[in-house]
Design a protein around this motif. Structure first.
Motif, PDB file in Angstrom:
ATOM      1  N   VAL A 153       0.860  -1.183   0.000  1.00 33.12           N
ATOM      2  CA  VAL A 153       0.000   0.000   0.000  1.00 33.12           C
ATOM      3  C   VAL A 153       0.900   1.239   0.000  1.00 33.12           C
ATOM      4  O   VAL A 153       1.702   1.417   0.911  1.00 33.12           O
ATOM      5  CB  VAL A 153      -0.939   0.017   1.224  1.00 33.12           C
ATOM      6  CG1 VAL A 153      -1.844   1.232   1.179  1.00 33.12           C
ATOM      7  CG2 VAL A 153      -1.766  -1.265   1.280  1.00 33.12           C
ATOM      8  N   PRO A 154       0.767   2.080  -1.007  1.00 31.76           N
ATOM      9  CA  PRO A 154       1.621   3.268  -1.095  1.00 31.76           C
ATOM     10  C   PRO A 154       1.461   4.206   0.103  1.00 31.76           C
ATOM     11  O   PRO A 154       0.362   4.334   0.672  1.00 31.76           O
ATOM     12  CB  PRO A 154       1.141   3.965  -2.377  1.00 31.76           C
ATOM     13  CG  PRO A 154       0.410   2.923  -3.143  1.00 31.76           C
ATOM     14  CD  PRO A 154      -0.154   1.974  -2.141  1.00 31.76           C
ATOM     15  N   GLY A 155       2.532   4.886   0.441  1.00 31.84           N
ATOM     16  CA  GLY A 155       2.522   5.818   1.558  1.00 31.84           C
ATOM     17  C   GLY A 155       1.471   6.901   1.412  1.00 31.84           C
ATOM     18  O   GLY A 155       0.811   7.270   2.383  1.00 31.84           O
ATOM     19  N   LYS A 156       1.307   7.406   0.211  1.00 33.37           N
ATOM     20  CA  LYS A 156       0.324   8.470  -0.023  1.00 33.37           C
ATOM     21  C   LYS A 156      -1.095   7.984   0.276  1.00 33.37           C
ATOM     22  O   LYS A 156      -1.904   8.713   0.840  1.00 33.37           O
ATOM     23  CB  LYS A 156       0.425   8.982  -1.449  1.00 33.37           C
ATOM     24  CG  LYS A 156      -0.335  10.251  -1.689  1.00 33.37           C
ATOM     25  CD  LYS A 156      -0.003  10.834  -3.044  1.00 33.37           C
ATOM     26  CE  LYS A 156      -0.485  12.257  -3.155  1.00 33.37           C
ATOM     27  NZ  LYS A 156      -0.033  12.896  -4.382  1.00 33.37           N
ATOM     28  N   ASP A 214       6.181  14.047  -0.040  1.00 36.65           N
ATOM     29  CA  ASP A 214       6.077  13.699  -1.463  1.00 36.65           C
ATOM     30  C   ASP A 214       7.377  14.083  -2.160  1.00 36.65           C
ATOM     31  O   ASP A 214       7.426  15.010  -2.967  1.00 36.65           O
ATOM     32  CB  ASP A 214       4.879  14.416  -2.082  1.00 36.65           C
ATOM     33  CG  ASP A 214       4.511  13.867  -3.444  1.00 36.65           C
ATOM     34  OD1 ASP A 214       5.070  12.825  -3.842  1.00 36.65           O
ATOM     35  OD2 ASP A 214       3.656  14.477  -4.100  1.00 36.65           O
ATOM     36  N   LYS A 215       8.438  13.350  -1.806  1.00 38.72           N
ATOM     37  CA  LYS A 215       9.770  13.617  -2.352  1.00 38.72           C
ATOM     38  C   LYS A 215      10.408  12.306  -2.795  1.00 38.72           C
ATOM     39  O   LYS A 215      10.126  11.251  -2.227  1.00 38.72           O
ATOM     40  CB  LYS A 215      10.658  14.276  -1.295  1.00 38.72           C
ATOM     41  CG  LYS A 215      10.125  15.625  -0.830  1.00 38.72           C
ATOM     42  CD  LYS A 215      11.133  16.326   0.042  1.00 38.72           C
ATOM     43  CE  LYS A 215      10.613  17.639   0.532  1.00 38.72           C
ATOM     44  NZ  LYS A 215      10.527  18.672  -0.453  1.00 38.72           N
ATOM     45  N   PRO A 216      11.248  12.365  -3.813  1.00 43.16           N
ATOM     46  CA  PRO A 216      11.917  11.142  -4.276  1.00 43.16           C
ATOM     47  C   PRO A 216      12.618  10.415  -3.127  1.00 43.16           C
ATOM     48  O   PRO A 216      13.130  11.040  -2.211  1.00 43.16           O
ATOM     49  CB  PRO A 216      12.934  11.652  -5.292  1.00 43.16           C
ATOM     50  CG  PRO A 216      12.408  12.979  -5.738  1.00 43.16           C
ATOM     51  CD  PRO A 216      11.681  13.546  -4.549  1.00 43.16           C
ATOM     52  N   ARG A 217      12.622   9.101  -3.205  1.00 43.59           N
ATOM     53  CA  ARG A 217      13.256   8.186  -2.254  1.00 43.59           C
ATOM     54  C   ARG A 217      12.501   8.021  -0.943  1.00 43.59           C
ATOM     55  O   ARG A 217      12.672   7.008  -0.272  1.00 43.59           O
ATOM     56  CB  ARG A 217      14.709   8.566  -1.975  1.00 43.59           C
ATOM     57  CG  ARG A 217      15.593   8.409  -3.195  1.00 43.59           C
ATOM     58  CD  ARG A 217      17.025   8.741  -2.937  1.00 43.59           C
ATOM     59  NE  ARG A 217      17.466   8.200  -1.657  1.00 43.59           N
ATOM     60  CZ  ARG A 217      18.684   8.317  -1.187  1.00 43.59           C
ATOM     61  NH1 ARG A 217      19.595   8.943  -1.883  1.00 43.59           N
ATOM     62  NH2 ARG A 217      19.006   7.814  -0.013  1.00 43.59           N
ATOM     63  N   ILE A 218      11.687   8.982  -0.547  1.00 46.25           N
ATOM     64  CA  ILE A 218      10.939   8.838   0.710  1.00 46.25           C
ATOM     65  C   ILE A 218       9.430   8.958   0.506  1.00 46.25           C
ATOM     66  O   ILE A 218       8.672   9.001   1.472  1.00 46.25           O
ATOM     67  CB  ILE A 218      11.416   9.839   1.785  1.00 46.25           C
ATOM     68  CG1 ILE A 218      11.180  11.282   1.346  1.00 46.25           C
ATOM     69  CG2 ILE A 218      12.861   9.587   2.178  1.00 46.25           C
ATOM     70  CD1 ILE A 218      11.398  12.307   2.449  1.00 46.25           C
ATOM     71  N   ASP A 219       8.973   8.967  -0.735  1.00 47.68           N
ATOM     72  CA  ASP A 219       7.550   9.183  -1.003  1.00 47.68           C
ATOM     73  C   ASP A 219       6.671   7.976  -0.679  1.00 47.68           C
ATOM     74  O   ASP A 219       5.459   8.054  -0.792  1.00 47.68           O
ATOM     75  CB  ASP A 219       7.317   9.637  -2.438  1.00 47.68           C
ATOM     76  CG  ASP A 219       7.739   8.617  -3.473  1.00 47.68           C
ATOM     77  OD1 ASP A 219       8.479   7.671  -3.128  1.00 47.68           O
ATOM     78  OD2 ASP A 219       7.333   8.780  -4.635  1.00 47.68           O
ATOM     79  N   ASN A 220       7.267   6.864  -0.263  1.00 47.97           N
ATOM     80  CA  ASN A 220       6.476   5.710   0.130  1.00 47.97           C
ATOM     81  C   ASN A 220       6.456   5.545   1.651  1.00 47.97           C
ATOM     82  O   ASN A 220       5.896   4.588   2.162  1.00 47.97           O
ATOM     83  CB  ASN A 220       7.019   4.433  -0.521  1.00 47.97           C
ATOM     84  CG  ASN A 220       6.014   3.321  -0.462  1.00 47.97           C
ATOM     85  OD1 ASN A 220       4.826   3.523  -0.697  1.00 47.97           O
ATOM     86  ND2 ASN A 220       6.469   2.125  -0.123  1.00 47.97           N
TER      87      ASN A 220
END
Length: 65
Positions: free
Chosen positions: A12-15, A32-38
């Motif tokens: 399940v995606p972080g968002k 909502d940033k690359p590498r930590i968006d999940n």
């Protein structure tokens, strides 16, 4: 030592988790940033707050997976 955990779910995606937890009144941080968006940053609260978080996550994961 820290007062938070940085957590992700493998299916399940972080968002999605962020949005659904917010609907349940559970506030966590989402970046909502690359590498930590999940990932979600979950601050450790009281035992009661953690029980609410766990119950909400169980419900969401049952519905989403």
């Amino acid at each position: 030592q820290a007062n938070f955990v940085f957590a992700a779910h493998d299916r399940v995606p972080g968002k999605t988790l962020f949005r659904r937890l917010r609907q349940e009144g559970v506030l966590v941080r989402y970046f909502d940033k690359p590498r930590i968006d999940n990932f979600l940053r979950i601050t450790i609260g009281t035992d009661e707050e953690m029980d609410i978080l766990i119950a909400a996550l169980k419900q969401i994961l049952e519905e989403e997976t």
